[in-house]
Design a protein around this motif. Structure first.
Motif, short mmCIF file in Angstrom:
data_model
loop_
_atom_site.label_atom_id
_atom_site.label_comp_id
_atom_site.label_asym_id
_atom_site.label_seq_id
_atom_site.Cartn_x
_atom_site.Cartn_y
_atom_site.Cartn_z
N LYS A 335 0.91 -1.20 -0.03
CA LYS A 335 0.01 -0.01 -0.06
C LYS A 335 0.92 1.26 0.00
N ALA A 336 0.57 2.20 -0.84
CA ALA A 336 0.97 3.62 -0.85
C ALA A 336 0.20 4.61 -0.07
N MET A 337 -0.88 4.23 0.32
CA MET A 337 -1.59 5.03 1.06
C MET A 337 -2.52 4.15 2.03
N ASN A 338 -3.31 4.71 2.97
CA ASN A 338 -4.17 4.30 4.01
C ASN A 338 -5.61 4.23 3.92
N CYS A 339 -5.95 5.31 2.97
CA CYS A 339 -7.36 5.59 3.04
C CYS A 339 -8.25 4.82 2.06
N PRO A 340 -7.88 3.92 1.42
CA PRO A 340 -8.72 2.92 0.94
C PRO A 340 -9.18 1.79 2.01
N MET A 341 -8.42 1.45 2.93
CA MET A 341 -8.60 0.61 3.67
C MET A 341 -9.56 1.23 4.93
N HIS A 342 -9.23 2.59 5.39
CA HIS A 342 -10.08 3.14 6.29
C HIS A 342 -11.29 3.44 5.58
N ILE A 345 -13.17 0.32 6.65
CA ILE A 345 -13.79 0.21 8.02
C ILE A 345 -15.04 0.93 8.26
N PHE A 346 -15.00 1.99 7.63
CA PHE A 346 -16.12 3.01 7.79
C PHE A 346 -17.43 2.29 7.06
N ASP A 347 -17.09 1.64 6.07
CA ASP A 347 -18.13 0.67 5.36
C ASP A 347 -18.46 -0.73 5.97
N ALA A 348 -17.81 -0.91 7.07
CA ALA A 348 -18.12 -2.32 7.78
C ALA A 348 -19.70 -2.41 8.26
N ARG A 349 -19.97 -1.34 8.62
CA ARG A 349 -21.51 -1.49 9.08
C ARG A 349 -22.19 -0.30 8.57
N GLN A 350 -23.70 -0.24 8.72
CA GLN A 350 -24.47 0.77 8.72
C GLN A 350 -24.01 1.89 9.43
N ARG A 351 -23.93 3.31 8.89
CA ARG A 351 -23.68 4.54 9.82
C ARG A 351 -24.57 5.71 9.72
N SER A 352 -24.79 6.18 11.08
CA SER A 352 -25.74 7.11 11.11
C SER A 352 -25.38 8.45 11.09
N TYR A 353 -25.92 9.60 10.80
CA TYR A 353 -25.50 10.71 10.84
C TYR A 353 -24.95 11.08 12.27
N GLU A 355 -23.08 9.55 13.90
CA GLU A 355 -21.82 9.28 14.19
C GLU A 355 -20.77 10.15 13.66
N LEU A 356 -21.28 11.19 13.03
CA LEU A 356 -20.38 11.91 12.23
C LEU A 356 -20.28 13.27 12.95
N PRO A 357 -18.90 13.70 12.74
CA PRO A 357 -17.75 13.30 11.95
C PRO A 357 -17.55 11.99 12.66
N LEU A 358 -16.94 10.75 11.79
CA LEU A 358 -16.11 9.60 12.35
C LEU A 358 -14.89 10.05 11.86
N ARG A 359 -13.88 9.97 12.74
CA ARG A 359 -12.58 10.18 12.70
C ARG A 359 -11.59 8.83 13.04
N TYR A 508 -24.44 7.22 4.58
CA TYR A 508 -24.52 7.33 6.35
C TYR A 508 -26.05 7.34 6.00
N VAL A 509 -26.94 7.08 7.26
CA VAL A 509 -28.26 7.38 7.17
C VAL A 509 -28.69 8.84 7.63
N ALA A 510 -29.23 9.77 6.94
CA ALA A 510 -29.69 11.04 7.42
C ALA A 510 -30.94 10.99 8.27
N PRO A 511 -30.97 12.26 8.95
CA PRO A 511 -32.26 12.35 9.74
C PRO A 511 -33.56 11.80 9.11
N ASP A 512 -33.59 12.15 7.81
CA ASP A 512 -34.90 11.78 7.17
C ASP A 512 -35.05 10.30 6.68
N GLY A 513 -33.84 9.62 6.95
CA GLY A 513 -33.90 7.98 6.83
C GLY A 513 -33.36 7.93 5.49
N SER A 514 -33.14 9.04 4.59
CA SER A 514 -32.40 8.30 3.32
C SER A 514 -30.75 8.39 3.29
N ARG A 515 -30.21 7.58 2.32
CA ARG A 515 -28.85 7.18 2.48
C ARG A 515 -27.91 8.51 1.84
#
Length: 649
Positions: A335-342, A345-353, A355-359, A508-515
């Motif tokens: 790997k020449a950069m870490n971002c693809p693997m991060h 990790i973000f996509d490992a489960r459903q995220r909610s608004y 949780e953001l910002p998720l660092r 991520y799931v927004a307050p109105d339930g949309s992705r």
């Protein structure tokens, strides 16, 4: 404002200002001999300005090339651009230049300068130039590249030779009208060689034509030129100081790190003392990330090649990555950069608004296929660790997150003693759309966010057009060290590309339930731990502040009978986390003190009979100051306080 008639030469506007050596006409740099047209707006270019120095140095490069061909008629000309603080010119010669050759060339240059030869520009055609330069194969190649529209990509400095539009040659003309020498060049140049006040040739080195290892190796002569003799002397003094501070030299002398041939170019190993500095840096920045709301993660050093196709790095950054590895019949990449693997990790489960910002943060070891010619100590390596972080946030949160990251980065630099910096805003090059991804709207929105936050910081903001990553713009911190050199440190990059449906399709799931698609913001506070360490060693000339020093205290017994006392003192200090060594060698005391000074140890504790009797030490600082009879508890407290406060002793 002064108005003149059309046809007036630019120099006629500046007869009272001897510092002006060129003109900016309608935003373009021109020779002072340039005839003005109706409606032209003209500005003088002073020799001590950035553009003025470039023109001075490029003109001096021409004088050097003229001198080389006088002394070595068989020499064929490559390119000769100005570079930071100087210039170079490439030559095809049968025998490499030696220092004695440079001395002869410099003498010949001084004669040319004294003659006051005039730089005369003339427009030519491709055919005429090829005929005139029939003995210069490299110039003819550049003319061909111009015709193909690829001259700007041909090599660093190629555009200085041929540029775009009309083709021009500059003649160096003696006072009697004879042409002394000619060269293909777009200019502009000084009016005459006599306007070169101060120069010096520095060294010669091998360089591949057009920077391509497949091409012939030429001989490159480097020089420097300045607007006054005093400015030249100051520059040479800075170079001497930079050589004294060279982290590669200090790394050997202080036993910090090395680059074993058995491992490979650009792959450093840290020795125990260098390991102490690296560990302190890592411990500091890990804690700071946690305090700033980051979560620590870890990712492997290799991954399937497809991951880097998804991120876009292989199509747009493939040359910077090492070749594929065959693992069980499948292609993997270091790997020449870490971002693809991060992203995974973000996509490992459903995220909610919520949780953001998720660092996410890690010390990610990455590997980049740097060309051998650019590898340089710790500041340009092939394997390094990034204090790499990625923030995932809503578009509305992005400005606040960028500000948070920038403030965080600047506070890190200040804690390490770097407090003189400006910001650089890197944007895309609209003339090269194939090198960047995303819509105009995405780029405009991302650039606006970075520019707004950077401007509000109150720091100077310098544009860097074309310097963006393929996936988005960035702001980088440019820090000045103790002798005024500028280093690029950490960066904040706005990425609308990798989270997109065409890449990782992060939602991520927004307050109105949309992705909804998050914004991804890359940030590295050190940038590279290795590079940052190298910069620190040079900034401090190896005399690191006590909290970073590998050895914080050197205990020195005056005689052998005092050693046990200082060993007891050292044990007490180590229980407080202080790094102490006792020099109980057979060397004389003055040599022990000298050794500690050479090792840049911040504090020395010296003990003799009186100190043992009083429960004290003689306390000696790195700068030579000394306090005698300091009670032991006070001496220990002084060291602990300096370490705790990150004092720059």
């Amino acid at each position: 404002m002064r108005e003149v008639t059309a046809g007036t030469k630019a120099w006629e506007l500046f007869t009272d200002d001897t510092s002006v050596i060129a003109a900016r006409v309608g935003g373009e740099l021109k020779d002072l001999s340039h005839p003005l047209s109706e409606g032209d707006e003209v500005e003088g270019v002073a020799i001590d300005s950035a553009d003025g120095r470039d023109i001075l140095r490029h003109s001096t490069a021409h004088v050097m090339a003229q001198a080389v061909q006088q002394l070595f008629p068989e020499a064929k000309l490559g390119i000769g651009p100005p570079v930071t603080d100087g210039f170079y010119y490439d030559f095809d010669v049968e025998t490499p230049f030696v220092p004695e050759d440079l001395a002869k060339i410099e003498t010949a240059m001084r004669k040319i300068v004294k003659e006051g030869q005039r730089f005369d520009r003339r427009v030519t055609t491709d055919a005429d130039a090829i005929s005139e330069l029939a003995e210069e194969p490299y110039k003819i190649e550049l003319i061909g590249l111009k015709g193909s529209g690829r001259s700007d990509d041909a090599a660093e400095g190629a555009s200085v030779e041929v540029g775009a539009g009309e083709l021009t040659i500059y003649d160096n003309v003696r006072r009697n009208g004879d042409v002394a020498w000619s060269d293909l060049c777009r200019g502009p140049h000084l009016p005459t060689t006599k306007r070169i006040p101060a120069f010096k040739l520095m060294r010669s080195a091998a360089a591949y034509w057009r920077g391509d290892e497949k091409n012939k190796q030429l001989q490159r002569i480097y020089g420097t030129a300045w607007e006054t003799k005093e400015a030249l002397e100051e520059h040479l003094h800075r170079l001497e100081e930079a050589e004294r501070r060279d982290h590669r030299k200090l790394g050997r002398e202080l036993d910090l790190f090395s680059f074993p041939d058995e491992i490979g170019s650009g792959l450093p190993v840290f020795h125990p003392r260098g390991g102490v500095i690296k560990r302190e840096m890592e411990d500091y920045v890990r804690l700071r990330h946690i305090e700033e709301g980051f979560e620590y993660v870890g990712t492997p050093h290799i991954a399937k090649e497809g991951l880097f196709h998804t991120s876009g790095h292989l199509p747009y950054y493939g040359e910077g990555m090492f070749p594929a590895l065959d693992v069980d019949g499948m292609d993997y990449r270091l790997k020449a950069m870490n971002c693809p693997m991060h992203n995974l990790i973000f996509d490992a489960r459903q995220r909610s608004y919520r949780e953001l910002p998720l660092r996410l943060f890690e010390f990610g070891s990455v590997y980049r296929h740097e060309k051998s010619g650019v590898v340089h100590g710790l500041t340009r390596v092939r394997g390094f660790a990034q204090d790499d972080s990625h923030s995932y946030c809503t578009p509305e949160q992005a400005p606040g997150e960028v500000k948070h990251l920038l403030d965080f980065m600047l506070s890190v630099l200040r804690d390490f003693g770097l407090d003189d910096f400006y910001l650089e805003l890197s944007t895309r090059d609209d003339s090269k759309p194939d090198k960047f991804v995303g819509s105009d709207e995405d780029w405009a929105a991302a650039t606006a966010v970075l520019e707004q936050v950077a401007t509000e910081s109150g720091l100077e903001l310098v544009p860097d057009p074309g310097g963006a990553a393929f996936y988005g713009p960035k702001v980088s911190v440019q820090a000045k060290d103790a002798i005024g050199r500028t280093w690029q440190m950490g960066t904040v990059q706005y990425d609308f590309n990798q989270p997109s449906p065409d890449r990782f399709n992060l939602t991520y799931v927004a307050p109105d339930g949309s992705r909804q698609q998050p914004v991804m913001i890359h940030s590295a506070k050190f940038g590279s731990i290795e590079r940052f360490l190298g910069v620190l060693v040079e900034h401090y000339a190896g005399a690191l502040p006590p909290w970073l020093a590998p050895v914080q205290v050197q205990a020195i017994p005056i005689a052998e009978r005092h050693a046990d006392y200082l060993h007891d003192v050292a044990r007490r200090m180590r229980t407080q986390g202080l790094r102490v060594e006792v020099d109980d060698s057979d060397d004389r005391m003055q040599k022990k003190i000298r050794n500690a000074q050479l090792q840049k140890v911040p504090f020395m504790m010296i003990a003799g009979d009186d100190d043992l009797a009083a429960g004290a030490v003689s306390f000696r600082y790195r700068d030579g100051r000394q306090d005698n009879g300091v009670p032991l508890e006070e001496a220990i407290a002084r060291v602990a306080a300096a370490v705790e406060s990150r004092e720059q002793v």
